[in-house]
Design a protein around this motif. Structure first.
Motif, short mmCIF file in Angstrom:
data_model
loop_
_atom_site.label_atom_id
_atom_site.label_comp_id
_atom_site.label_asym_id
_atom_site.label_seq_id
_atom_site.Cartn_x
_atom_site.Cartn_y
_atom_site.Cartn_z
N UNK A 78 32.50 75.06 49.75
CA UNK A 78 32.72 74.28 48.44
C UNK A 78 33.60 75.42 47.58
N UNK A 79 34.81 75.22 47.08
CA UNK A 79 35.30 75.98 46.11
C UNK A 79 35.16 75.74 44.75
N UNK A 80 34.73 76.51 43.93
CA UNK A 80 34.39 76.33 42.44
C UNK A 80 35.21 77.50 41.65
N UNK A 81 36.00 76.81 40.78
CA UNK A 81 36.50 77.93 39.75
C UNK A 81 35.73 77.63 38.53
N UNK A 82 35.26 78.89 38.05
CA UNK A 82 34.06 79.05 36.81
C UNK A 82 34.56 80.11 35.94
N UNK A 83 34.19 79.78 34.71
CA UNK A 83 34.29 80.78 33.60
C UNK A 83 33.92 80.31 32.37
N UNK A 84 33.71 81.46 31.40
CA UNK A 84 34.18 82.73 31.51
C UNK A 84 33.23 83.61 32.08
N UNK A 85 33.83 84.57 33.03
CA UNK A 85 32.80 85.56 33.67
C UNK A 85 33.71 86.71 33.65
N UNK A 86 33.09 87.74 32.73
CA UNK A 86 34.12 89.10 32.87
C UNK A 86 33.78 89.94 34.11
N UNK A 87 32.54 89.87 34.43
CA UNK A 87 32.36 90.86 35.78
C UNK A 87 31.73 90.12 36.75
N UNK A 88 32.25 89.88 38.09
CA UNK A 88 31.78 89.06 39.06
C UNK A 88 30.83 89.70 39.71
N UNK A 89 30.49 90.89 39.78
CA UNK A 89 29.26 91.56 40.20
C UNK A 89 27.96 91.33 39.24
N UNK A 90 28.03 91.32 38.01
CA UNK A 90 26.94 91.02 37.32
C UNK A 90 26.45 89.30 37.47
#
Length: 114
Positions: A78-90
């Motif tokens: 499953x591919x999801x485009x998602x945001x806003x997210x500034x820091x993928x690690x967090x």
């Protein structure tokens, strides 16, 4: 006369570009810089995708105000485009619907476990 028409056309073009960029219609790469990609394996049912979508509602940098789009097909994650997210690690630290396998740049790979 011909140069007056060219100048007028240039003015209208400039005005149109100004209005488009000020109204949020710009589609430059900077607009997508706060978007991440999630690659989720094991989310093969409608129920799994709905559960993930429900959880995502609270996981953006602006809970309740987010953008998402999902793509799936048999045999592929499953591919999801998602945001806003500034820091993928967090963002990855908040994931409860699966196990985060790895993070590559702005792509988060997850195995669905619920």
């Amino acid at each position: 006369m011909h140069s007056s028409i060219n100048l007028l056309s240039l003015c209208f073009l400039s005005l149109g570009l100004l209005v488009a960029t000020q109204s949020g219609c710009s589609s430059s790469p900077a607009d997508q810089s706060n978007e991440i990609i999630l690659k989720v394996t094991g989310a093969d049912t409608d129920e799994a995708r709905k559960a993930i979508d429900e959880e995502l509602k609270t996981m953006s940098d602006r809970p309740g105000n987010y953008n998402t789009s999902m793509n799936w097909s048999t045999g592929k994650p499953l591919t999801i485009k998602f945001g806003p997210v500034a820091d993928p690690q967090k963002f990855a630290e908040k994931v409860k619907f699966g196990k985060v396998d790895k993070i590559e740049g702005r792509t988060v790979f997850i195995t669905y476990t619920n």
